[in-house]
Design a protein around this motif. Structure first.
Motif, PDB file in Angstrom:
ATOM      1  N   ASP A  11       4.101  15.847  24.695  1.00 57.19           N
ATOM      2  CA  ASP A  11       4.725  14.886  25.591  1.00 57.19           C
ATOM      3  C   ASP A  11       5.828  14.171  24.820  1.00 57.19           C
ATOM      4  O   ASP A  11       5.601  13.699  23.701  1.00 57.19           O
ATOM      5  CB  ASP A  11       3.683  13.883  26.094  1.00 57.19           C
ATOM      6  CG  ASP A  11       4.239  12.914  27.117  1.00 57.19           C
ATOM      7  OD1 ASP A  11       5.338  13.163  27.649  1.00 57.19           O
ATOM      8  OD2 ASP A  11       3.573  11.907  27.389  1.00 57.19           O
TER       9      ASP A  11
ATOM     10  N   GLN B 198      13.314  21.362  23.110  1.00 55.18           N
ATOM     11  CA  GLN B 198      12.979  20.356  24.112  1.00 55.18           C
ATOM     12  C   GLN B 198      13.362  20.894  25.487  1.00 55.18           C
ATOM     13  O   GLN B 198      14.379  21.574  25.646  1.00 55.18           O
ATOM     14  CB  GLN B 198      13.751  19.068  23.848  1.00 55.18           C
ATOM     15  CG  GLN B 198      13.505  18.000  24.877  1.00 55.18           C
ATOM     16  CD  GLN B 198      14.338  16.745  24.620  1.00 55.18           C
ATOM     17  OE1 GLN B 198      15.094  16.680  23.672  1.00 55.18           O
ATOM     18  NE2 GLN B 198      14.188  15.765  25.484  1.00 55.18           N
ATOM     19  N   TRP B 199      12.521  20.604  26.466  1.00 52.51           N
ATOM     20  CA  TRP B 199      12.817  20.908  27.858  1.00 52.51           C
ATOM     21  C   TRP B 199      12.433  19.686  28.666  1.00 52.51           C
ATOM     22  O   TRP B 199      11.276  19.262  28.653  1.00 52.51           O
ATOM     23  CB  TRP B 199      12.051  22.143  28.322  1.00 52.51           C
ATOM     24  CG  TRP B 199      12.369  22.534  29.717  1.00 52.51           C
ATOM     25  CD1 TRP B 199      13.508  23.140  30.156  1.00 52.51           C
ATOM     26  CD2 TRP B 199      11.557  22.337  30.859  1.00 52.51           C
ATOM     27  NE1 TRP B 199      13.444  23.335  31.503  1.00 52.51           N
ATOM     28  CE2 TRP B 199      12.246  22.856  31.975  1.00 52.51           C
ATOM     29  CE3 TRP B 199      10.306  21.782  31.069  1.00 52.51           C
ATOM     30  CZ2 TRP B 199      11.742  22.827  33.256  1.00 52.51           C
ATOM     31  CZ3 TRP B 199       9.799  21.754  32.349  1.00 52.51           C
ATOM     32  CH2 TRP B 199      10.515  22.276  33.426  1.00 52.51           C
ATOM     33  N   ARG B 200      13.410  19.089  29.315  1.00 52.78           N
ATOM     34  CA  ARG B 200      13.225  17.817  30.012  1.00 52.78           C
ATOM     35  C   ARG B 200      12.616  16.797  29.048  1.00 52.78           C
ATOM     36  O   ARG B 200      13.222  16.490  28.043  1.00 52.78           O
ATOM     37  CB  ARG B 200      12.396  17.999  31.272  1.00 52.78           C
ATOM     38  CG  ARG B 200      13.075  18.832  32.325  1.00 52.78           C
ATOM     39  CD  ARG B 200      12.295  18.840  33.591  1.00 52.78           C
ATOM     40  NE  ARG B 200      12.939  19.690  34.574  1.00 52.78           N
ATOM     41  CZ  ARG B 200      12.395  19.970  35.725  1.00 52.78           C
ATOM     42  NH1 ARG B 200      11.229  19.463  36.055  1.00 52.78           N
ATOM     43  NH2 ARG B 200      13.023  20.749  36.581  1.00 52.78           N
ATOM     44  N   THR B 201      11.414  16.295  29.341  1.00 55.21           N
ATOM     45  CA  THR B 201      10.791  15.326  28.431  1.00 55.21           C
ATOM     46  C   THR B 201       9.659  15.942  27.626  1.00 55.21           C
ATOM     47  O   THR B 201       8.861  15.227  27.029  1.00 55.21           O
ATOM     48  CB  THR B 201      10.247  14.119  29.213  1.00 55.21           C
ATOM     49  OG1 THR B 201       9.281  14.583  30.156  1.00 55.21           O
ATOM     50  CG2 THR B 201      11.359  13.379  29.927  1.00 55.21           C
ATOM     51  N   LEU B 202       9.613  17.269  27.585  1.00 55.27           N
ATOM     52  CA  LEU B 202       8.576  17.965  26.814  1.00 55.27           C
ATOM     53  C   LEU B 202       9.195  18.565  25.563  1.00 55.27           C
ATOM     54  O   LEU B 202      10.287  19.121  25.602  1.00 55.27           O
ATOM     55  CB  LEU B 202       7.937  19.074  27.655  1.00 55.27           C
ATOM     56  CG  LEU B 202       7.215  18.639  28.924  1.00 55.27           C
ATOM     57  CD1 LEU B 202       6.752  19.862  29.702  1.00 55.27           C
ATOM     58  CD2 LEU B 202       6.040  17.752  28.592  1.00 55.27           C
ATOM     59  N   TYR B 203       8.492  18.446  24.457  1.00 56.76           N
ATOM     60  CA  TYR B 203       8.913  19.063  23.211  1.00 56.76           C
ATOM     61  C   TYR B 203       7.963  20.211  22.912  1.00 56.76           C
ATOM     62  O   TYR B 203       6.770  20.127  23.181  1.00 56.76           O
ATOM     63  CB  TYR B 203       8.862  18.047  22.062  1.00 56.76           C
ATOM     64  CG  TYR B 203       9.909  16.981  22.188  1.00 56.76           C
ATOM     65  CD1 TYR B 203      11.168  17.162  21.643  1.00 56.76           C
ATOM     66  CD2 TYR B 203       9.640  15.796  22.855  1.00 56.76           C
ATOM     67  CE1 TYR B 203      12.141  16.183  21.767  1.00 56.76           C
ATOM     68  CE2 TYR B 203      10.605  14.818  22.993  1.00 56.76           C
ATOM     69  CZ  TYR B 203      11.856  15.015  22.444  1.00 56.76           C
ATOM     70  OH  TYR B 203      12.808  14.059  22.573  1.00 56.76           O
TER      71      TYR B 203
ATOM     72  N   LEU C 189       5.454  25.855  30.820  1.00 58.91           N
ATOM     73  CA  LEU C 189       6.453  25.985  29.769  1.00 58.91           C
ATOM     74  C   LEU C 189       5.907  26.784  28.598  1.00 58.91           C
ATOM     75  O   LEU C 189       6.574  27.688  28.077  1.00 58.91           O
ATOM     76  CB  LEU C 189       6.913  24.598  29.295  1.00 58.91           C
ATOM     77  CG  LEU C 189       7.865  24.583  28.092  1.00 58.91           C
ATOM     78  CD1 LEU C 189       9.169  25.293  28.424  1.00 58.91           C
ATOM     79  CD2 LEU C 189       8.115  23.152  27.639  1.00 58.91           C
TER      80      LEU C 189
ATOM     81  N   GLU D   1       2.965  21.316  34.069  1.00 56.27           N
ATOM     82  CA  GLU D   1       4.328  21.617  33.636  1.00 56.27           C
ATOM     83  C   GLU D   1       4.329  22.110  32.186  1.00 56.27           C
ATOM     84  O   GLU D   1       5.025  23.065  31.848  1.00 56.27           O
ATOM     85  CB  GLU D   1       5.180  20.358  33.781  1.00 56.27           C
ATOM     86  CG  GLU D   1       6.645  20.561  33.611  1.00 56.27           C
ATOM     87  CD  GLU D   1       7.412  19.282  33.883  1.00 56.27           C
ATOM     88  OE1 GLU D   1       7.179  18.283  33.177  1.00 56.27           O
ATOM     89  OE2 GLU D   1       8.232  19.284  34.807  1.00 56.27           O
TER      90      GLU D   1
ATOM     91  N   ARG E  67       1.973  16.664  34.680  1.00 54.66           N
ATOM     92  CA  ARG E  67       2.590  16.854  33.352  1.00 54.66           C
ATOM     93  C   ARG E  67       1.893  17.982  32.588  1.00 54.66           C
ATOM     94  O   ARG E  67       2.538  18.789  31.939  1.00 54.66           O
ATOM     95  CB  ARG E  67       2.495  15.572  32.533  1.00 54.66           C
ATOM     96  CG  ARG E  67       3.230  14.406  33.089  1.00 54.66           C
ATOM     97  CD  ARG E  67       4.681  14.392  32.792  1.00 54.66           C
ATOM     98  NE  ARG E  67       4.907  14.310  31.371  1.00 54.66           N
ATOM     99  CZ  ARG E  67       6.021  14.700  30.801  1.00 54.66           C
ATOM    100  NH1 ARG E  67       6.986  15.198  31.525  1.00 54.66           N
ATOM    101  NH2 ARG E  67       6.186  14.603  29.510  1.00 54.66           N
TER     102      ARG E  67
END
Length: 124
Positions: free
Chosen positions: A107, A74-79, A52, A48, A45
């Motif tokens: 996260d 937001q990208w996938r579950t990341l802000y 990003l 990733e 995580r």
């Protein structure tokens, strides 16, 4: 009378002690494997999030207004959050204004900050 035959094999107590030791070692092994899996997930995580943040920072650092982008997303579950701050004084020789660009990645589940990156660029 014939002599008593010596007992052969293990007693019940010896067997139970051996099983208790095996169970304890197995529990420790499972705990170590679980910790390793959690740490592997955390490292993935974080990696990733760093990728990003670096990508967003590169995009936001493009001069001449071509790098204009949203302040958060937001990208996938990341802000992520992008911020700009003008640096007073700029480049001393040319009088060019400088701007600090900062990207923070959080996260999506725990809302804790995973990473941040920053750079300087020419002011707009």
């Amino acid at each position: 009378m014939m002599g008593a035959r010596p007992e052969e094999g293990f007693s019940l107590i010896e067997t139970l002690v051996a099983l208790a030791i095996i169970a304890s070692m197995t529990a420790l092994l499972f705990d170590a494997i679980s910790l390793n899996a959690r740490m592997t997930e955390r490292v993935a995580r974080k990696r990733e999030a760093i990728l990003l943040a670096r990508s967003l920072l590169a995009q936001a650092s493009i001069p001449d207004g071509q790098g204009a982008m949203a302040e958060k997303g937001q990208w996938r579950t990341l802000y992520w959050r992008l911020s700009h701050r003008t640096i007073d004084g700029g480049a001393r020789d040319a009088g060019v204004p400088l701007e600090e660009v900062r990207v923070e990645v959080f996260d999506g589940l725990s809302r804790r900050r995973l990473t941040h990156v920053q750079t300087l660029r020419l002011g707009r």
